[in-house]
Design a protein around this motif. Structure first.
Motif, mmCIF file in Angstrom:
data_model
loop_
_atom_site.group_PDB
_atom_site.id
_atom_site.type_symbol
_atom_site.label_atom_id
_atom_site.label_comp_id
_atom_site.label_asym_id
_atom_site.label_seq_id
_atom_site.Cartn_x
_atom_site.Cartn_y
_atom_site.Cartn_z
ATOM 1 N N UNK A 1 0.824 -1.208 0.000
ATOM 2 C CA UNK A 1 0.000 0.000 0.000
ATOM 3 C C UNK A 1 0.857 1.256 0.000
ATOM 4 N N UNK A 2 0.226 2.370 -0.329
ATOM 5 C CA UNK A 2 0.878 3.678 -0.292
ATOM 6 C C UNK A 2 0.412 4.403 0.968
ATOM 7 N N UNK A 3 1.172 4.220 2.037
ATOM 8 C CA UNK A 3 0.835 4.794 3.341
ATOM 9 C C UNK A 3 2.107 5.198 4.072
ATOM 10 N N UNK A 4 1.927 5.943 5.168
ATOM 11 C CA UNK A 4 3.075 6.364 5.980
ATOM 12 C C UNK A 4 3.833 5.159 6.535
ATOM 13 N N UNK A 5 3.122 4.096 6.869
ATOM 14 C CA UNK A 5 3.742 2.815 7.214
ATOM 15 C C UNK A 5 3.120 1.805 6.263
ATOM 16 N N UNK A 6 3.834 1.505 5.193
ATOM 17 C CA UNK A 6 3.297 0.659 4.127
ATOM 18 C C UNK A 6 2.834 -0.696 4.663
ATOM 19 N N UNK A 7 1.710 -1.168 4.123
ATOM 20 C CA UNK A 7 1.229 -2.517 4.431
ATOM 21 C C UNK A 7 1.632 -3.433 3.283
ATOM 22 N N UNK A 8 2.294 -4.520 3.629
ATOM 23 C CA UNK A 8 2.780 -5.487 2.641
ATOM 24 C C UNK A 8 1.925 -6.748 2.742
ATOM 25 N N UNK A 9 1.494 -7.252 1.580
ATOM 26 C CA UNK A 9 0.715 -8.488 1.542
ATOM 27 C C UNK A 9 1.600 -9.623 1.052
ATOM 28 N N UNK A 10 1.789 -10.603 1.917
ATOM 29 C CA UNK A 10 2.566 -11.816 1.634
ATOM 30 C C UNK A 10 1.806 -12.958 2.299
ATOM 31 N N UNK A 11 1.271 -13.869 1.507
ATOM 32 C CA UNK A 11 0.444 -14.944 2.062
ATOM 33 C C UNK A 11 1.209 -15.792 3.069
ATOM 34 N N UNK A 12 0.573 -16.009 4.212
ATOM 35 C CA UNK A 12 1.094 -16.876 5.282
ATOM 36 C C UNK A 12 2.543 -16.550 5.641
ATOM 37 N N UNK A 13 2.814 -15.259 5.879
ATOM 38 C CA UNK A 13 4.190 -14.776 6.085
ATOM 39 C C UNK A 13 4.865 -15.324 7.330
ATOM 40 N N UNK A 14 4.171 -15.503 8.435
ATOM 41 C CA UNK A 14 4.774 -16.036 9.657
ATOM 42 C C UNK A 14 5.734 -15.090 10.355
ATOM 43 N N UNK A 15 5.739 -13.821 9.974
ATOM 44 C CA UNK A 15 6.651 -12.850 10.579
ATOM 45 C C UNK A 15 6.125 -12.340 11.906
ATOM 46 N N UNK A 16 7.017 -11.706 12.669
ATOM 47 C CA UNK A 16 6.685 -11.095 13.949
ATOM 48 C C UNK A 16 7.203 -9.671 13.960
ATOM 49 N N UNK A 17 6.607 -8.829 14.800
ATOM 50 C CA UNK A 17 7.096 -7.464 14.974
ATOM 51 C C UNK A 17 8.568 -7.538 15.369
ATOM 52 N N UNK A 18 9.385 -6.718 14.726
ATOM 53 C CA UNK A 18 10.818 -6.697 15.007
ATOM 54 C C UNK A 18 11.648 -7.495 14.023
ATOM 55 N N UNK A 19 11.004 -8.376 13.236
ATOM 56 C CA UNK A 19 11.739 -9.093 12.192
ATOM 57 C C UNK A 19 12.220 -8.099 11.145
ATOM 58 N N UNK A 20 13.328 -8.413 10.522
ATOM 59 C CA UNK A 20 13.834 -7.614 9.411
ATOM 60 C C UNK A 20 13.758 -8.456 8.150
ATOM 61 N N UNK A 21 13.496 -7.782 7.017
ATOM 62 C CA UNK A 21 13.435 -8.510 5.758
ATOM 63 C C UNK A 21 13.964 -7.663 4.618
ATOM 64 N N UNK B 1 4.012 8.828 -1.070
ATOM 65 C CA UNK B 1 4.230 9.706 -2.215
ATOM 66 C C UNK B 1 4.678 8.951 -3.469
ATOM 67 N N UNK B 2 4.742 7.635 -3.393
ATOM 68 C CA UNK B 2 5.240 6.846 -4.521
ATOM 69 C C UNK B 2 4.097 6.295 -5.368
ATOM 70 N N UNK B 3 4.405 5.884 -6.583
ATOM 71 C CA UNK B 3 3.413 5.263 -7.460
ATOM 72 C C UNK B 3 2.924 3.954 -6.846
ATOM 73 N N UNK B 4 1.711 3.559 -7.187
ATOM 74 C CA UNK B 4 1.091 2.352 -6.651
ATOM 75 C C UNK B 4 1.861 1.096 -7.065
ATOM 76 N N UNK B 5 1.758 0.070 -6.228
ATOM 77 C CA UNK B 5 2.349 -1.236 -6.506
ATOM 78 C C UNK B 5 1.728 -1.817 -7.773
ATOM 79 N N UNK B 6 2.582 -2.352 -8.650
ATOM 80 C CA UNK B 6 2.073 -2.986 -9.875
ATOM 81 C C UNK B 6 2.432 -4.471 -9.913
ATOM 82 N N UNK B 7 3.669 -4.810 -9.535
ATOM 83 C CA UNK B 7 4.071 -6.213 -9.579
ATOM 84 C C UNK B 7 5.411 -6.397 -8.874
ATOM 85 N N UNK B 8 5.738 -7.660 -8.655
ATOM 86 C CA UNK B 8 7.038 -8.013 -8.095
ATOM 87 C C UNK B 8 7.434 -9.372 -8.666
ATOM 88 N N UNK B 9 8.630 -9.445 -9.219
ATOM 89 C CA UNK B 9 9.140 -10.701 -9.742
ATOM 90 C C UNK B 9 9.955 -11.442 -8.709
#
Length: 82
Positions: free
Chosen positions: A11-31, A68-76
């Motif tokens: 998403x295009x937000x001050x704290x971007x929301x990332x969609x990754x199916x069944x991510x299993x991450x926790x607050x504080x993880x780095x990626x 302020x960035x363009x919307x997400x279109x894809x990721x390879x």
């Protein structure tokens, strides 16, 4: 490093929301995202980001202002927990 997971959306937000199916991450993880297209990719790819909140099993927030960035279109590529 762990298995790379596919990015389904950012998403295009001050704290971007990332969609990754069944991510299993926790607050504080780095990626490390790769393969995101466009201006959003120029900003996010190849950098380590902190996960600041878990929304649900498929979404989390990061410490990146993408409003302020363009919307997400894809990721390879995807993201990898470090």
């Amino acid at each position: 490093l762990e298995e790379e997971l596919a990015i389904a959306g950012i998403t295009n937000e001050a704290q971007a929301r990332v969609t990754v199916e069944f991510h299993g991450y926790e607050v504080g993880d780095e990626w490390f995202p790769t393969g995101i297209a466009g201006a959003l990719g120029n900003f996010l790819n190849g950098r380590t980001w902190l996960i600041t909140a878990i929304v649900d099993a498929n979404n989390f927030r990061i410490n990146a202002d993408t409003s302020a960035l363009a919307a997400f279109t894809s990721a390879t590529g995807g993201i990898t927990r470090v």
